[in-house]
Scaffold this active site. Structure first.
Site, PDB file in Angstrom:
ATOM      1  N   ARG A  15       0.046  -2.675  -9.195  1.00 19.87           N
ATOM      2  CA  ARG A  15       0.152  -1.911  -7.946  1.00 19.87           C
ATOM      3  C   ARG A  15       1.528  -2.119  -7.330  1.00 19.87           C
ATOM      4  O   ARG A  15       2.337  -1.209  -7.264  1.00 19.87           O
ATOM      5  CB  ARG A  15      -0.971  -2.294  -6.979  1.00 19.87           C
ATOM      6  CG  ARG A  15      -1.190  -1.269  -5.855  1.00 19.87           C
ATOM      7  CD  ARG A  15      -0.182  -1.384  -4.740  1.00 19.87           C
ATOM      8  NE  ARG A  15      -0.188  -2.712  -4.130  1.00 19.87           N
ATOM      9  CZ  ARG A  15       0.733  -3.134  -3.291  1.00 19.87           C
ATOM     10  NH1 ARG A  15       1.762  -2.358  -2.956  1.00 19.87           N
ATOM     11  NH2 ARG A  15       0.677  -4.368  -2.784  1.00 19.87           N
ATOM     12  N   HIS A  19       6.113   0.019  -7.833  1.00 17.19           N
ATOM     13  CA  HIS A  19       7.364   0.344  -7.139  1.00 17.19           C
ATOM     14  C   HIS A  19       8.555   0.116  -8.062  1.00 17.19           C
ATOM     15  O   HIS A  19       9.456   0.955  -8.166  1.00 17.19           O
ATOM     16  CB  HIS A  19       7.528  -0.528  -5.891  1.00 17.19           C
ATOM     17  CG  HIS A  19       6.555  -0.247  -4.801  1.00 17.19           C
ATOM     18  ND1 HIS A  19       6.504   0.971  -4.141  1.00 17.19           N
ATOM     19  CD2 HIS A  19       5.601  -1.026  -4.229  1.00 17.19           C
ATOM     20  CE1 HIS A  19       5.555   0.923  -3.216  1.00 17.19           C
ATOM     21  NE2 HIS A  19       4.995  -0.270  -3.250  1.00 17.19           N
ATOM     22  N   HIS A 198       0.250 -12.497   1.147  1.00 16.19           N
ATOM     23  CA  HIS A 198       0.956 -11.690   0.150  1.00 16.19           C
ATOM     24  C   HIS A 198       2.449 -11.852   0.405  1.00 16.19           C
ATOM     25  O   HIS A 198       2.945 -11.455   1.461  1.00 16.19           O
ATOM     26  CB  HIS A 198       0.535 -10.221   0.297  1.00 16.19           C
ATOM     27  CG  HIS A 198       1.287  -9.256  -0.565  1.00 16.19           C
ATOM     28  ND1 HIS A 198       0.740  -8.704  -1.708  1.00 16.19           N
ATOM     29  CD2 HIS A 198       2.530  -8.714  -0.458  1.00 16.19           C
ATOM     30  CE1 HIS A 198       1.612  -7.872  -2.250  1.00 16.19           C
ATOM     31  NE2 HIS A 198       2.704  -7.863  -1.503  1.00 16.19           N
ATOM     32  N   TYR A 289      11.403  -3.548   4.503  1.00 10.58           N
ATOM     33  CA  TYR A 289      10.218  -3.286   3.676  1.00 10.58           C
ATOM     34  C   TYR A 289      10.624  -3.242   2.205  1.00 10.58           C
ATOM     35  O   TYR A 289      11.499  -2.474   1.811  1.00 10.58           O
ATOM     36  CB  TYR A 289       9.634  -1.948   4.120  1.00 10.58           C
ATOM     37  CG  TYR A 289       8.236  -1.646   3.676  1.00 10.58           C
ATOM     38  CD1 TYR A 289       7.159  -2.378   4.164  1.00 10.58           C
ATOM     39  CD2 TYR A 289       7.977  -0.595   2.806  1.00 10.58           C
ATOM     40  CE1 TYR A 289       5.862  -2.073   3.778  1.00 10.58           C
ATOM     41  CE2 TYR A 289       6.686  -0.280   2.418  1.00 10.58           C
ATOM     42  CZ  TYR A 289       5.638  -1.027   2.904  1.00 10.58           C
ATOM     43  OH  TYR A 289       4.355  -0.719   2.524  1.00 10.58           O
TER      44      TYR A 289
END
Length: 346
Positions: A15, A19, A198, A289
């Protein structure tokens, strides 16, 4: 299997790693990785587009293989591991959750910006109605104080979330910053929900921060084999297991098997290593981010501007997930400055 661990590990290579791979996973890659992680004893494997259910789009990047097909394949491949999926309200829909459940996903992880937990309430309700285990992600957790983060966690827990994660989306938190936030959530939630963490490697602290989280009371920890994730990647699962073994934290994962899986199965699926380079460091230092990295590099190349300067300004403007399009505005701004002869620094 729950008696095998003090901390439950979720591997998010399929997941968060999406990216880094620009969402181009094939079925063969997913099948091989799930089989290897499952054989090593990984209890939870997350599979979706990098931006969660419904993320395949012009804004975030299109998937090579539909994510629901990958979830179905992962669920059919895993013998022991459970398959998790991520969804962001406003990106994914309730129907996406239902389809993921029907395809074999059993853990629904719902992510919001750390000040917007209220947008997840209906989704947690649906997930619980569907019999799914629920996990909440409070993203960009470095941007608000621990007590405010705990108040947002309470909203998720009251909505039916069974574990709320402190999510260091930018890899910007440093040790005590993690411990303070995890401790605040543990104190607020008590027996109502577990707390997870995380992390990202943008300042090189993914493993150390995860240890700090566990010592502060976290019961669920994320990582990715070979750091396969956004930015400089996530805490490498194989290193996490080695460290947890050393300090007596049970995970149920075999160190040698996960090291083999990372080297022999996950690494060949990666387009390149996830590097702690200048761009990644600036993301951690400036609080950007992590999934912005590939978008920023692409716009920097398109407009002939330094990616590092683009990322630093994104951090100064406190951009969050979903605002990737603003990188174009920043790139054009920097280009105008360069064309006028102005000096552009980080």
């Amino acid at each position: 299997m729950t008696d095998m661990w003090d901390v439950r590990i979720t591997d998010t290579s399929l997941r968060d790693g999406s990216h880094h791979k620009r969402h181009q996973f094939t079925k063969d890659e997913v099948g091989a990785i799930v089989a290897a992680l499952d054989a090593a004893g990984v209890p939870v494997i997350e599979v979706t587009h990098g931006d969660g259910l419904g993320g395949s789009s012009f804004n975030y990047g299109f998937s090579k293989t539909p994510e629901q097909e990958l979830i179905k394949l992962a669920a059919a491949t895993a013998k022991e591991a459970r398959i998790a999926f991520l969804m962001l309200p406003g990106v994914g829909t309730k129907d996406d959750i239902k389809e993921a459940r029907d395809n074999g996903g059993s853990i629904c992880r719902i992510a919001t910006h750390c000040t917007e937990a209220d947008v997840s309430i209906q989704h947690f309700g649906l997930a619980r109605e569907l019999g799914l285990e629920t996990v909440g992600f409070l993203m960009m957790a470095h941007t608000i104080a621990p007590e405010k983060l705990a108040a947002q966690a309470r909203i998720m827990a009251d909505a039916g979330c069974q574990c709320v994660y402190v999510v260091d989306s930018a890899g910007a938190l440093v040790l005590d910053g993690v411990a303070d936030r995890v401790s605040a959530l543990v104190a607020e939630l008590g027996e109502d929900a577990q707390v997870g963490f995380h992390g990202h490697e943008n300042l090189g602290l993914g493993v150390a921060n995860s240890v700090a989280a566990v010592r502060a009371g976290a019961k669920q920890i994320d990582g990715s084999c070979r750091r396969f994730g956004a930015g400089a990647g996530n805490a490498p699962v194989e290193a996490l297991i080695g460290v947890f073994d050393k300090i007596g934290v049970k995970t149920g994962i075999d160190f040698f098997d996960i090291a083999d899986a990372a080297e022999d199965v996950v690494r060949p699926a990666m387009p390149a290593e996830c590097l702690l380079d200048r761009n990644a460091l600036i993301m951690g230092y400036s609080g950007v981010y992590s999934s912005f990295l590939k978008h920023a590099v692409r716009q920097a190349e398109r407009y002939g501007v330094p990616a590092s300067a683009l990322l630093h300004r994104a951090g100064q403007r406190k951009l969050i997930g979903g605002q990737e399009d603003q990188l174009i505005d920043i790139a054009l701004e920097i280009k105008r400055e360069l064309d006028s002869g102005a000096a552009v620094t980080h």
